[in-house]
Motif scaffolding. Structure first.
Motif, PDB file in Angstrom:
ATOM      1  N   ALA A  71       0.850  -1.190   0.000  1.00  0.00           N
ATOM      2  CA  ALA A  71       0.000   0.000   0.000  1.00  0.00           C
ATOM      3  C   ALA A  71       0.886   1.241   0.000  1.00  0.00           C
ATOM      4  CB  ALA A  71      -0.921  -0.008   1.213  1.00  0.00           C
ATOM      5  N   HIS A  72       0.332   2.354  -0.442  1.00  0.00           N
ATOM      6  CA  HIS A  72       1.097   3.597  -0.532  1.00  0.00           C
ATOM      7  C   HIS A  72       0.756   4.584   0.572  1.00  0.00           C
ATOM      8  CE1 HIS A  72       0.996   2.041  -4.782  1.00  0.00           C
ATOM      9  NE2 HIS A  72       2.287   2.159  -4.570  1.00  0.00           N
ATOM     10  N   VAL A  73      -0.382   4.392   1.219  1.00  0.00           N
ATOM     11  CA  VAL A  73      -0.788   5.239   2.344  1.00  0.00           C
ATOM     12  C   VAL A  73      -1.300   4.331   3.454  1.00  0.00           C
ATOM     13  CG1 VAL A  73      -2.366   7.034   3.157  1.00  0.00           C
ATOM     14  CG2 VAL A  73      -1.399   7.176   0.846  1.00  0.00           C
ATOM     15  N   TRP A  74      -0.804   4.555   4.681  1.00  0.00           N
ATOM     16  CA  TRP A  74      -1.269   3.809   5.848  1.00  0.00           C
ATOM     17  C   TRP A  74      -1.782   4.802   6.887  1.00  0.00           C
ATOM     18  CZ3 TRP A  74      -1.740  -1.385   6.218  1.00  0.00           C
ATOM     19  CH2 TRP A  74      -1.066  -2.162   5.267  1.00  0.00           C
ATOM     20  N   PHE A  75      -2.907   4.458   7.517  1.00  0.00           N
ATOM     21  CA  PHE A  75      -3.411   5.323   8.579  1.00  0.00           C
ATOM     22  C   PHE A  75      -4.012   4.479   9.706  1.00  0.00           C
ATOM     23  CE2 PHE A  75      -6.876   4.833   5.557  1.00  0.00           C
ATOM     24  CZ  PHE A  75      -7.988   4.609   6.356  1.00  0.00           C
ATOM     25  N   LEU A  85     -13.636   4.721   1.689  1.00  0.00           N
ATOM     26  CA  LEU A  85     -12.294   5.122   1.258  1.00  0.00           C
ATOM     27  C   LEU A  85     -12.045   4.751  -0.196  1.00  0.00           C
ATOM     28  CD1 LEU A  85     -10.453   3.965   4.467  1.00  0.00           C
ATOM     29  CD2 LEU A  85     -10.877   6.317   3.799  1.00  0.00           C
ATOM     30  N   GLY A  86     -12.724   3.723  -0.679  1.00  0.00           N
ATOM     31  CA  GLY A  86     -12.548   3.333  -2.069  1.00  0.00           C
ATOM     32  C   GLY A  86     -13.060   4.386  -3.037  1.00  0.00           C
ATOM     33  N   GLY A  87     -13.857   5.332  -2.521  1.00  0.00           N
ATOM     34  CA  GLY A  87     -14.365   6.390  -3.376  1.00  0.00           C
ATOM     35  C   GLY A  87     -13.383   7.510  -3.603  1.00  0.00           C
ATOM     36  N   ILE A  88     -12.243   7.500  -2.923  1.00  0.00           N
ATOM     37  CA  ILE A  88     -11.227   8.527  -3.121  1.00  0.00           C
ATOM     38  C   ILE A  88     -10.561   8.307  -4.476  1.00  0.00           C
ATOM     39  CG2 ILE A  88      -9.089   9.526  -2.229  1.00  0.00           C
ATOM     40  CD1 ILE A  88      -9.880   8.637   0.528  1.00  0.00           C
ATOM     41  N   ASP A  89     -10.424   9.367  -5.236  1.00  0.00           N
ATOM     42  CA  ASP A  89      -9.799   9.258  -6.557  1.00  0.00           C
ATOM     43  C   ASP A  89      -8.391   8.693  -6.439  1.00  0.00           C
ATOM     44  OD1 ASP A  89     -12.039  10.295  -7.707  1.00  0.00           O
ATOM     45  OD2 ASP A  89     -11.293  12.359  -7.798  1.00  0.00           O
ATOM     46  N   GLY A  90      -8.104   7.681  -7.240  1.00  0.00           N
ATOM     47  CA  GLY A  90      -6.756   7.113  -7.275  1.00  0.00           C
ATOM     48  C   GLY A  90      -6.587   5.878  -6.423  1.00  0.00           C
ATOM     49  N   VAL A  91      -7.529   5.576  -5.513  1.00  0.00           N
ATOM     50  CA  VAL A  91      -7.415   4.382  -4.666  1.00  0.00           C
ATOM     51  C   VAL A  91      -7.918   3.178  -5.449  1.00  0.00           C
ATOM     52  CG1 VAL A  91      -8.175   3.253  -2.541  1.00  0.00           C
ATOM     53  CG2 VAL A  91      -7.663   5.704  -2.544  1.00  0.00           C
ATOM     54  N   THR A  92      -7.052   2.193  -5.631  1.00  0.00           N
ATOM     55  CA  THR A  92      -7.427   1.002  -6.390  1.00  0.00           C
ATOM     56  C   THR A  92      -7.812  -0.168  -5.493  1.00  0.00           C
ATOM     57  OG1 THR A  92      -5.092   0.326  -6.503  1.00  0.00           O
ATOM     58  CG2 THR A  92      -5.958   1.660  -8.329  1.00  0.00           C
ATOM     59  N   ARG A  93      -7.114  -0.341  -4.352  1.00  0.00           N
ATOM     60  CA  ARG A  93      -7.433  -1.431  -3.439  1.00  0.00           C
ATOM     61  C   ARG A  93      -7.166  -0.990  -2.008  1.00  0.00           C
ATOM     62  NH1 ARG A  93      -4.287  -6.574  -5.706  1.00  0.00           N
ATOM     63  NH2 ARG A  93      -2.820  -4.964  -6.376  1.00  0.00           N
ATOM     64  N   ILE A  94      -7.811  -1.688  -1.069  1.00  0.00           N
ATOM     65  CA  ILE A  94      -7.699  -1.344   0.350  1.00  0.00           C
ATOM     66  C   ILE A  94      -7.238  -2.568   1.130  1.00  0.00           C
ATOM     67  CG2 ILE A  94      -8.940  -0.544   2.400  1.00  0.00           C
ATOM     68  CD1 ILE A  94     -10.835   0.943   0.587  1.00  0.00           C
ATOM     69  N   THR A 218      -5.288   0.628   8.394  1.00  0.00           N
ATOM     70  CA  THR A 218      -5.818   0.502   7.040  1.00  0.00           C
ATOM     71  C   THR A 218      -4.779   0.994   6.041  1.00  0.00           C
ATOM     72  OG1 THR A 218      -8.034   0.977   7.907  1.00  0.00           O
ATOM     73  CG2 THR A 218      -7.751   1.059   5.509  1.00  0.00           C
ATOM     74  N   GLY A 219      -4.628   0.263   4.953  1.00  0.00           N
ATOM     75  CA  GLY A 219      -3.693   0.654   3.900  1.00  0.00           C
ATOM     76  C   GLY A 219      -4.421   0.911   2.594  1.00  0.00           C
ATOM     77  N   LEU A 220      -3.942   1.895   1.844  1.00  0.00           N
ATOM     78  CA  LEU A 220      -4.532   2.244   0.551  1.00  0.00           C
ATOM     79  C   LEU A 220      -3.482   2.070  -0.539  1.00  0.00           C
ATOM     80  CD1 LEU A 220      -6.363   5.570   1.546  1.00  0.00           C
ATOM     81  CD2 LEU A 220      -7.273   3.238   1.594  1.00  0.00           C
ATOM     82  N   ARG A 221      -3.819   1.287  -1.538  1.00  0.00           N
ATOM     83  CA  ARG A 221      -2.939   1.158  -2.708  1.00  0.00           C
ATOM     84  C   ARG A 221      -3.464   2.083  -3.796  1.00  0.00           C
ATOM     85  NH1 ARG A 221       1.137  -1.901  -4.626  1.00  0.00           N
ATOM     86  NH2 ARG A 221       1.224  -2.298  -6.870  1.00  0.00           N
TER      87      ARG A 221
END
Length: 335
Positions: A71-75, A85-94, A218-221
Motif C-alpha cells: 500500500a502507498h498510504v497507511w493510517f 475510502l474506495g471512493g477517493i480518486d486514485g485508490v485502487t485497493r484497500i 488501514t492501507g490504501l494502494r
C-alpha cells in the motif's frame, strides 16, 4: 555550370551515396556490426543490472513493495473506519482495516514494545506480508505468531521459538514463532518502533479482549504512488478526529535507507567505468573496421567525398551501432 551544381543537387547526391555506402558496408560486415552492438549492449545491461541490485541492497523497499503489492498510504484510527475510502480518486485497493493492540514482548530479560496485529489465515492480495522463513498463520495453531524480520533479528528469534507477550492488563501469554516475514509498510526495528507481529483474530481477542485498547490499521494502494501525499491529506479531512496518525510509502522508504552516500559513490563509480568501457569497446571496434575499409574510403574520396564527409560517414555509421547497443542494453538491463 552543371545543373546539379546550380540547383544544389550535389549535396543531395553525396548524402544519398553516403547512405548507400553505409548500408552496403553493414551488409558486407554483418558479423562485425553485430559484435559491436552486442559489446555495447552487454556493458550497458551489466551497468544497469549492477546499479539496480546495488540500490535494492542499500534500500530494499522497492523490491519488497513489488513482491507484497504494498500500500502507498497507511493510517491508524481509534475504531474501524466506516468511510467509503474506495471512493477517493486514485485508490485502487484497500488493505484492512486490521485490528492492532499494543503489547510488550519479554525476551531474554529484555522488554520491547510491539504491536500485535490480527490478520486472516489467507493474507489479502494487497499489502500482504512476505514470509521469508517458516509458514503463515494457521487456525490449527492458534498460539502461533509471525514476526517481522528486523524485529525477530533484534530479539534473536527463530521459527519455533517461544515468545512471551504481556498485555496492557499485565497478563502474560506465550506464543510460538510460526514464521518470519518481510513487509513494505514498516521500517526496520529498532529505528521504527514498535516492533510488528501478526496473529490470528481469535488470538488477539484472547490476549486483548477490550476493543478500547486497540487501534485499526488501514492501507490504501494507489494507481499513482506520487499522489500519496494528496490522498493522505484527503484521509485527514475525511476522518478528522478519528484519525490517530497517517504516513506514506516515502516515509517507509526513507526509514529503510542504509547509506545514501555509499550508494551515490558506488553508482557514480559504476557509471564512469561503464561509460569508459563502452566508449573503448566502440572505439576499438570502429578502429578495426576503419582499417578494413581503407580501400573503400579511397574509393569514396575518388568519388568526390572530402575528408570531413568521410569522417562524418564513419561517425554516423558507428554512432548508430553504438546507440542501437545502448538501446538494447537498456531494455535488457531493465528487464
Amino acid at each position: 555550370m552543371r545543373d546539379d551544381d546550380a540547383t544544389g543537387g550535389r549535396p543531395v547526391s553525396t548524402a544519398l551515396a553516403g547512405s548507400r555506402w553505409i548500408r552496403a558496408d553493414l551488409r558486407a560486415r554483418k558479423a562485425q556490426a553485430v559484435l559491436t552492438v552486442l559489446a555495447v549492449a552487454g556493458i550497458v545491461a551489466a551497468l544497469i543490472t549492477a546499479a539496480t541490485l546495488l540500490e535494492d541492497g542499500t534500500n530494499p523497499w522497492r523490491s519488497l513493495s513489488a513482491q507484497t503489492d504494498g500500500a502507498h498510504v497507511w493510517f491508524y484510527t481509534g475504531d474501524s473506519p466506516e468511510v467509503a475510502l474506495g471512493g477517493i480518486d486514485g485508490v485502487t485497493r484497500i488493505a484492512g482495516p486490521y485490528r492492532s493492540a499494543p503489547v510488550t514482548v519479554a525476551q531474554d530479560g529484555k522488554r520491547e514494545p510491539a504491536a500485535l496485529r490480527a490478520m486472516p489465515e489467507t493474507p489479502a492480495r494487497v499489502a500482504h506480508p512476505l514470509v521469508a522463513d517458516g509458514d503463515w498463520l494457521d487456525p490449527a495453531q492458534p498460539d502461533g505468531v509471525v514476526v517481522e524480520r528486523s524485529f525477530a533479528s533484534s530479539l534473536r528469534l527463530g521459527v519455533g521459538a517461544p515468545l512471551t507477550i504481556i498485555a496492557l492488563s499485565g497478563e502474560r501469554h506465550t506464543l510460538y514463532v510460526r514464521g518470519i516475514a518481510d513487509t513494505a509498510e514498516h521500517g526496520f526495528y529498532p529505528e521504527w518502533t514498535p516492533g510488528l507481529a501478526y496473529v490470528l483474530p481469535v488470538t488477539l481477542d484472547r490476549i486483548e479482549p477490550m476493543l478500547g485498547r486497540s487501534e485499526w490499521v488501514t492501507g490504501l494502494r494507489l494507481a499513482d504512488p506520487e499522489a500519496a501525499q494528496v490522498v493522505s491529506q484527503r484521509v485527514v479531512v475525511m476522518l478528522e478526529e478519528r484519525l490517530q496518525r497517517v504516513y506514506t510509502w516515502r516515509e517507509v522508504r526513507g526509514a529503510m535507507e542504509l547509506d545514501n552516500r555509499l550508494l551515490g559513490t558506488l553508482l557514480a563509480l559504476f557509471g564512469v567505468v561503464g561509460l569508459v568501457a563502452a566508449a573503448l569497446a566502440l572505439a576499438n571496434a570502429a578502429g578495426g573496421r576503419v582499417l578494413g575499409q581503407l580501400r573503400d574510403l579511397a574509393t569514396l574520396k575518388s568519388m568526390g567525398f572530402t575528408r570531413g564527409q568521410v569522417t562524418l560517414l564513419l561517425v554516423v555509421e558507428h554512432g548508430a551501432l553504438g546507440l542501437l547497443g545502448v538501446a538494447l542494453g537498456a531494455v535488457a538491463g531493465w528487464g
